[in-house]
Design a protein around this motif. Structure first.
Motif, mmCIF file in Angstrom:
data_model
loop_
_atom_site.group_PDB
_atom_site.id
_atom_site.type_symbol
_atom_site.label_atom_id
_atom_site.label_comp_id
_atom_site.label_asym_id
_atom_site.label_seq_id
_atom_site.Cartn_x
_atom_site.Cartn_y
_atom_site.Cartn_z
ATOM 1 N N HIS A 95 43.040 -14.721 22.953
ATOM 2 C CA HIS A 95 42.764 -15.739 22.341
ATOM 3 C C HIS A 95 42.400 -15.579 20.806
ATOM 4 N N LEU A 96 43.312 -15.954 20.032
ATOM 5 C CA LEU A 96 43.120 -15.631 18.494
ATOM 6 C C LEU A 96 42.023 -16.485 17.952
ATOM 7 N N PHE A 97 41.778 -17.740 18.459
ATOM 8 C CA PHE A 97 41.032 -18.535 17.642
ATOM 9 C C PHE A 97 39.454 -18.253 17.772
ATOM 10 N N ARG A 98 39.303 -17.389 18.778
ATOM 11 C CA ARG A 98 37.689 -17.018 19.103
ATOM 12 C C ARG A 98 37.116 -16.718 17.936
ATOM 13 N N ASP A 99 37.811 -15.914 16.675
ATOM 14 C CA ASP A 99 37.151 -15.410 15.735
ATOM 15 C C ASP A 99 37.075 -16.644 14.639
ATOM 16 N N VAL A 100 37.452 -17.602 14.797
ATOM 17 C CA VAL A 100 37.074 -18.939 13.802
ATOM 18 C C VAL A 100 36.461 -19.916 14.582
ATOM 19 N N GLN A 106 36.341 -21.975 23.791
ATOM 20 C CA GLN A 106 36.773 -22.386 24.770
ATOM 21 C C GLN A 106 38.208 -23.239 24.566
ATOM 22 N N MET A 107 39.217 -22.730 25.419
ATOM 23 C CA MET A 107 40.706 -23.511 25.205
ATOM 24 C C MET A 107 40.894 -23.817 26.465
ATOM 25 N N ASP A 108 41.306 -25.026 26.650
ATOM 26 C CA ASP A 108 41.674 -25.580 28.016
ATOM 27 C C ASP A 108 43.146 -24.926 28.398
ATOM 28 N N SER A 109 43.453 -24.721 29.508
ATOM 29 C CA SER A 109 44.635 -24.031 29.938
ATOM 30 C C SER A 109 45.823 -25.457 29.724
ATOM 31 N N ASN A 110 46.870 -24.933 29.585
ATOM 32 C CA ASN A 110 48.121 -26.024 29.676
ATOM 33 C C ASN A 110 48.126 -26.378 30.918
ATOM 34 N N ARG A 111 48.682 -27.370 30.987
ATOM 35 C CA ARG A 111 48.699 -28.384 32.457
ATOM 36 C C ARG A 111 49.909 -29.428 32.393
ATOM 37 N N MET A 112 50.545 -29.255 33.632
ATOM 38 C CA MET A 112 51.611 -30.319 33.852
ATOM 39 C C MET A 112 51.131 -31.181 35.009
ATOM 40 N N VAL A 113 50.916 -32.491 34.796
ATOM 41 C CA VAL A 113 50.387 -33.278 35.752
ATOM 42 C C VAL A 113 51.636 -34.092 36.165
ATOM 43 N N PRO A 153 40.059 -29.268 7.648
ATOM 44 C CA PRO A 153 40.217 -28.178 7.084
ATOM 45 C C PRO A 153 39.824 -26.751 8.040
ATOM 46 N N ASP A 154 38.871 -27.340 9.100
ATOM 47 C CA ASP A 154 38.565 -26.143 10.160
ATOM 48 C C ASP A 154 39.639 -26.191 11.243
ATOM 49 N N VAL A 155 39.689 -24.954 12.005
ATOM 50 C CA VAL A 155 40.449 -24.732 13.025
ATOM 51 C C VAL A 155 39.488 -25.530 14.265
ATOM 52 N N THR A 156 39.800 -26.549 14.576
ATOM 53 C CA THR A 156 39.144 -26.989 15.930
ATOM 54 C C THR A 156 40.442 -27.460 16.630
ATOM 55 N N THR A 157 40.166 -27.328 18.170
ATOM 56 C CA THR A 157 41.264 -27.570 19.078
ATOM 57 C C THR A 157 40.679 -28.616 19.925
ATOM 58 N N GLN A 158 41.932 -29.390 20.441
ATOM 59 C CA GLN A 158 41.549 -30.360 21.164
ATOM 60 C C GLN A 158 42.727 -30.580 22.154
ATOM 61 N N GLN A 159 42.506 -31.027 23.373
ATOM 62 C CA GLN A 159 43.653 -30.945 24.380
ATOM 63 C C GLN A 159 44.439 -32.309 24.243
ATOM 64 N N VAL A 160 45.545 -32.429 23.957
ATOM 65 C CA VAL A 160 46.493 -33.466 23.898
ATOM 66 C C VAL A 160 47.493 -33.639 24.884
ATOM 67 N N GLU A 161 48.269 -34.744 24.871
ATOM 68 C CA GLU A 161 49.239 -34.922 25.998
ATOM 69 C C GLU A 161 50.296 -35.575 25.679
ATOM 70 N N MET A 162 51.686 -34.989 26.254
ATOM 71 C CA MET A 162 53.004 -35.662 26.052
ATOM 72 C C MET A 162 53.207 -36.448 27.359
#
Ligand code: BG6
Length: 474
Positions: free
Chosen positions: A348-353, A357-364, A384-393
């Motif tokens: 988990h590389l982004f812990r340092d920044v 918590q990162m959501d798992s990849n999921r296929m529904v 500017p910050d590394v903030t993650t969000q779960q998105v959907e295709m």
């Protein structure tokens, strides 16, 4: 699977023609096939039941069913043309011989749209009436009550009709989205590489209904959710999700692979299952009664209207991966979905920044409603910050094809008339399904109450742990 053209000439016999299934599903489906010129060019549609109806009464019943339930509505001229083919033959004392006078073709298909307790007598009656020759049978679920009764029913059938003229129906296989899963898995090179224990952490299948038993209390009392949904609809979805690539798209090649999945189910331990029964509550803003107050239900019934279970497949592809199945009536919404959760990133590389918590990849895979497939993954929020969000295709039927999928029964009736077994359950498949649930049927775990409008008893959370169920947002 066959290209769509009119099937060979034959009569269609609907046994149980006065019932709910014929009214809601079969007659509207036959009407729509007629509109699309996909019925046999010649042949009668003969309804039968122990009722003193005549052709006229049967046609009115059909008109009402088509008006209320046909996906295309009703066109008067088209219905009148269709109705010319409809005839009704009352049966008395279980004698099917009077049907013979109304059959014009050498070939026919008989749809047994009757409660399971009537199957055996009707199959025997077909033989006794001298109608076995040239007859194929479509038989509704549940096929048997457990493994031994399913075996006995297979023997009864084969004494009259050979397996290659038997169509055990499970309407879930007629759903476009279930068939599309085959195409998604075996028509795309990218899917096979991720469709195994190396990439997938767990598989969840949910069949949620907001409906209750809907007037079927007497029948449902004999069945319950395990027999009504798990052993058939859910196992079929499971089989298509987990099967190996077939050697061709021929019926037997596909059915061979599906049966291997069902045979590989590790017998389900009663401790890995939670059963539930709905109490009164609110569903979709309506107050509804509990299961015990439904007409036809015994006051002390322990029939389950909810089941959640954890199971494993003893196969190279899936060894060690939990398959979590859940179904229930009077849940908050109607939603059938397969949720595939992929393994997390190894580091988990982004812990340092600061992203902990990162959501798992999921296929529904949305089987119904809002049919389609969604891929959920993590993206960087702009800034500017590394903030993650779960998105959907997403892929949705409505957007990509500008149409909603056709009714499962139309497809299945057409295939059976055309002699195509691909989407029907084979003898060994049905027996393997029963074998998998045998232990839980013999020693069922206790039933927990849940309020109508909830996602089932809280005890079911244990089945999904570690982790949680992925519910539709209501
Ligand atoms: C039937 C069950 O087979 O499937 C019903 O007997 C259930 O209890 C129905 O409501 C669900 O079908 P669908 O197509 O609405 O998911």
């Amino acid at each position: 699977m066959s290209a769509l053209s009119p099937p060979p000439d034959q009569d269609i016999v609907v046994v149980g023609a006065t019932g709910d299934l014929a009214h809601r599903k079969l007659l509207p489906a036959l009407y729509n096939l007629s509109v699309e010129h996909l019925l046999p060019t010649k042949g009668n549609i003969v309804g039968t039941a122990p009722f003193t109806w005549n052709d006229q009464r049967f046609r009115e019943h059909a008109r009402d069913g088509v008006t209320k339930f046909s996906r295309t509505g009703i066109d008067t001229a088209a219905f009148d043309a269709f109705a010319q083919r409809l005839h009704f033959v009352p049966i008395a004392d279980g004698d099917l011989a009077p049907l013979r006078a109304h059959l014009g073709c050498d070939r026919r298909i008989a749809y047994l749209a009757v409660p399971p307790s009537a199957f055996k007598a009707l199959i025997d009656a077909l033989g006794a009436a001298g109608l076995a020759q040239g007859t194929s049978i479509i038989i509704e679920k549940p096929f048997g009550h457990d493994l031994s009764s399913a075996r006995a029913l297979n023997q009864t059938l084969h004494a009259v009709i050979p397996e290659d003229r038997v169509y055990r129906i499970d309407h879930y296989l007629g759903k476009e989205t279930v068939q599309n899963l085959l195409v998604f898995r075996f028509g795309n090179s990218v899917s096979e590489r991720i469709w195994n224990r190396d990439a997938i952490a767990r598989v969840e299948i949910t069949v949620a209904e907001s409906l209750g038993v809907d007037g079927r209390g007497v029948l449902y009392e004999e069945i319950g959710a395990i027999r009504d949904i798990v052993q058939n609809h859910m196992f079929q979805v499971l089989a298509v999700t987990a099967m190996e690539p077939p050697i061709s798209f021929e019926a037997e090649a596909i059915r061979n692979e599906k049966v291997k999945v069902l045979e590989s189910i590790h017998p389900i331990d009663p401790h890995d299952m939670v059963r539930g029964q709905y109490a009164a509550g609110m569903v979709e803003d309506e107050r509804v009664v509990g299961y015990l107050e439904e007409p036809g239900v015994a006051a002390n019934s322990t029939t389950e209207t909810f089941a959640a279970l954890r199971m494993h497949l003893d196969s190279w592809r899936w060894s060690g991966i939990p398959f979590l199945l859940r179904t229930g009536k009077r849940l908050p919404t109607r939603d059938t979905r397969i949720v595939i959760t992929f393994r997390d990133v190894p580091v988990h590389l982004f812990r340092d920044v600061g992203v902990h918590q990162m959501d798992s990849n999921r296929m529904v895979v949305h089987i119904q409603p809002n049919e389609g497939i969604a891929l959920k993954f993590v993206a960087k929020q702009p800034g500017p910050d590394v903030t993650t969000q779960q998105v959907e295709m997403t892929f949705s039927y409505g957007t990509s094809f500008k149409t909603s999928p056709p009714e499962a029964y139309e497809r299945l009736l057409h295939d059976a008339l055309d002699g195509d077994h691909t989407l029907f359950i084979r003898e060994d498949e049905v027996e393997s399904g029963w074998a998998a649930v045998e232990r839980v049927l013999m020693s069922p775990p206790p039933v927990h109450l849940y309020p109508a409008g909830s996602w089932g008893p809280p005890e079911a959370d244990r089945i999904a742990s570690p982790g949680h169920w992925h519910n539709a947002t209501v």
